[in-house]
Design a protein around this motif. Structure first.
Motif, PDB file in Angstrom:
ATOM      1  N   VAL A   1       0.850  -1.184   0.000  1.00  0.00           N
ATOM      2  CA  VAL A   1       0.000   0.000   0.000  1.00  0.00           C
ATOM      3  C   VAL A   1       0.883   1.231   0.000  1.00  0.00           C
ATOM      4  O   VAL A   1       1.838   1.324   0.785  1.00  0.00           O
ATOM      5  CB  VAL A   1      -0.936   0.004   1.234  1.00  0.00           C
ATOM      6  CG1 VAL A   1      -1.765   1.271   1.276  1.00  0.00           C
ATOM      7  CG2 VAL A   1      -1.830  -1.220   1.222  1.00  0.00           C
ATOM      8  N   HIS A   2       0.579   2.177  -0.883  1.00  0.00           N
ATOM      9  CA  HIS A   2       1.327   3.424  -0.994  1.00  0.00           C
ATOM     10  C   HIS A   2       0.372   4.572  -0.680  1.00  0.00           C
ATOM     11  O   HIS A   2      -0.574   4.821  -1.432  1.00  0.00           O
ATOM     12  CB  HIS A   2       1.905   3.580  -2.406  1.00  0.00           C
ATOM     13  CG  HIS A   2       2.690   2.390  -2.843  1.00  0.00           C
ATOM     14  ND1 HIS A   2       3.979   2.183  -2.444  1.00  0.00           N
ATOM     15  CD2 HIS A   2       2.347   1.326  -3.608  1.00  0.00           C
ATOM     16  CE1 HIS A   2       4.416   1.042  -2.965  1.00  0.00           C
ATOM     17  NE2 HIS A   2       3.429   0.503  -3.669  1.00  0.00           N
ATOM     18  N   LYS A   3       0.608   5.222   0.430  1.00  0.00           N
ATOM     19  CA  LYS A   3      -0.259   6.308   0.883  1.00  0.00           C
ATOM     20  C   LYS A   3      -0.004   7.573   0.064  1.00  0.00           C
ATOM     21  O   LYS A   3       1.132   7.889  -0.277  1.00  0.00           O
ATOM     22  CB  LYS A   3       0.030   6.577   2.357  1.00  0.00           C
ATOM     23  CG  LYS A   3      -0.865   7.576   2.993  1.00  0.00           C
ATOM     24  CD  LYS A   3      -0.525   7.716   4.472  1.00  0.00           C
ATOM     25  CE  LYS A   3      -1.360   8.783   5.112  1.00  0.00           C
ATOM     26  NZ  LYS A   3      -1.010   8.954   6.523  1.00  0.00           N
ATOM     27  N   THR A   4      -1.084   8.281  -0.266  1.00  0.00           N
ATOM     28  CA  THR A   4      -0.959   9.580  -0.928  1.00  0.00           C
ATOM     29  C   THR A   4      -1.599  10.627  -0.028  1.00  0.00           C
ATOM     30  O   THR A   4      -2.572  10.336   0.670  1.00  0.00           O
ATOM     31  CB  THR A   4      -1.660   9.608  -2.300  1.00  0.00           C
ATOM     32  OG1 THR A   4      -3.044   9.331  -2.125  1.00  0.00           O
ATOM     33  CG2 THR A   4      -1.052   8.619  -3.259  1.00  0.00           C
ATOM     34  N   GLU A   5      -1.042  11.810  -0.031  1.00  0.00           N
ATOM     35  CA  GLU A   5      -1.588  12.876   0.793  1.00  0.00           C
ATOM     36  C   GLU A   5      -1.802  14.113  -0.057  1.00  0.00           C
ATOM     37  O   GLU A   5      -0.877  14.866  -0.320  1.00  0.00           O
ATOM     38  CB  GLU A   5      -0.645  13.184   1.951  1.00  0.00           C
ATOM     39  CG  GLU A   5      -0.522  12.044   2.930  1.00  0.00           C
ATOM     40  CD  GLU A   5       0.289  12.421   4.156  1.00  0.00           C
ATOM     41  OE1 GLU A   5       0.286  13.609   4.527  1.00  0.00           O
ATOM     42  OE2 GLU A   5       0.923  11.534   4.716  1.00  0.00           O
ATOM     43  N   ARG A   6      -3.037  14.277  -0.489  1.00  0.00           N
ATOM     44  CA  ARG A   6      -3.411  15.469  -1.237  1.00  0.00           C
ATOM     45  C   ARG A   6      -4.532  16.150  -0.466  1.00  0.00           C
ATOM     46  O   ARG A   6      -5.583  15.548  -0.235  1.00  0.00           O
ATOM     47  CB  ARG A   6      -3.900  15.113  -2.634  1.00  0.00           C
ATOM     48  CG  ARG A   6      -2.829  14.533  -3.502  1.00  0.00           C
ATOM     49  CD  ARG A   6      -3.384  14.238  -4.880  1.00  0.00           C
ATOM     50  NE  ARG A   6      -2.381  13.565  -5.680  1.00  0.00           N
ATOM     51  CZ  ARG A   6      -2.662  12.758  -6.662  1.00  0.00           C
ATOM     52  NH1 ARG A   6      -3.908  12.504  -6.983  1.00  0.00           N
ATOM     53  NH2 ARG A   6      -1.707  12.185  -7.346  1.00  0.00           N
ATOM     54  N   GLU A   7      -4.329  17.362  -0.102  1.00  0.00           N
ATOM     55  CA  GLU A   7      -5.326  18.084   0.685  1.00  0.00           C
ATOM     56  C   GLU A   7      -6.648  18.173  -0.073  1.00  0.00           C
ATOM     57  O   GLU A   7      -6.692  18.544  -1.246  1.00  0.00           O
ATOM     58  CB  GLU A   7      -4.819  19.482   1.013  1.00  0.00           C
ATOM     59  CG  GLU A   7      -5.665  20.195   2.025  1.00  0.00           C
ATOM     60  CD  GLU A   7      -5.056  21.512   2.469  1.00  0.00           C
ATOM     61  OE1 GLU A   7      -5.831  22.437   2.732  1.00  0.00           O
ATOM     62  OE2 GLU A   7      -3.824  21.596   2.536  1.00  0.00           O
ATOM     63  N   GLY A   8      -7.735  17.806   0.601  1.00  0.00           N
ATOM     64  CA  GLY A   8      -9.058  17.881   0.002  1.00  0.00           C
ATOM     65  C   GLY A   8      -9.395  16.737  -0.934  1.00  0.00           C
ATOM     66  O   GLY A   8     -10.488  16.682  -1.478  1.00  0.00           O
ATOM     67  N   SER A   9      -8.486  15.795  -1.125  1.00  0.00           N
ATOM     68  CA  SER A   9      -8.723  14.674  -2.032  1.00  0.00           C
ATOM     69  C   SER A   9      -9.305  13.489  -1.272  1.00  0.00           C
ATOM     70  O   SER A   9      -8.926  13.220  -0.137  1.00  0.00           O
ATOM     71  CB  SER A   9      -7.422  14.247  -2.702  1.00  0.00           C
ATOM     72  OG  SER A   9      -7.624  13.099  -3.494  1.00  0.00           O
ATOM     73  N   ARG A  10     -10.212  12.769  -1.923  1.00  0.00           N
ATOM     74  CA  ARG A  10     -10.765  11.550  -1.328  1.00  0.00           C
ATOM     75  C   ARG A  10      -9.863  10.350  -1.591  1.00  0.00           C
ATOM     76  O   ARG A  10     -10.036   9.297  -0.989  1.00  0.00           O
ATOM     77  CB  ARG A  10     -12.158  11.295  -1.878  1.00  0.00           C
ATOM     78  CG  ARG A  10     -13.119  12.409  -1.479  1.00  0.00           C
ATOM     79  CD  ARG A  10     -14.487  12.134  -1.948  1.00  0.00           C
ATOM     80  NE  ARG A  10     -15.238  11.709  -0.761  1.00  0.00           N
ATOM     81  CZ  ARG A  10     -16.539  11.534  -0.730  1.00  0.00           C
ATOM     82  NH1 ARG A  10     -17.250  11.703  -1.817  1.00  0.00           N
ATOM     83  NH2 ARG A  10     -17.132  11.164   0.372  1.00  0.00           N
TER      84      ARG A  10
END
Length: 66
Positions: A8-17
């Protein structure tokens, strides 16, 4: 058929689901990459990898049979 690996590769985009991507290996011989992990209204769900086949239509590249 057994699941032999999950990454699993976590992504962090503000406001993204979109919360991340996963790669699943089955029986050390079949790999499904770019499974999207998405936050729904009540829980997380996955979206299988797909490709665009026309202006408004996408087609799954791999998907479960049952």
């Amino acid at each position: 058929m057994e699941i032999t690996s999950v990454k699993v590769h976590k992504t962090e985009r503000e406001g993204s689901r979109m919360k991340g991507y996963a790669t699943v290996t089955l029986d050390d011989c079949f790999v499904v990459r770019n499974i999207r992990i998405i936050e729904g209204d009540e829980k997380l769900f996955i979206a299988m990898p797909s490709r665009k086949v026309s202006d408004d239509r996408y087609e799954d590249i791999a998907h479960p049979i049952n």
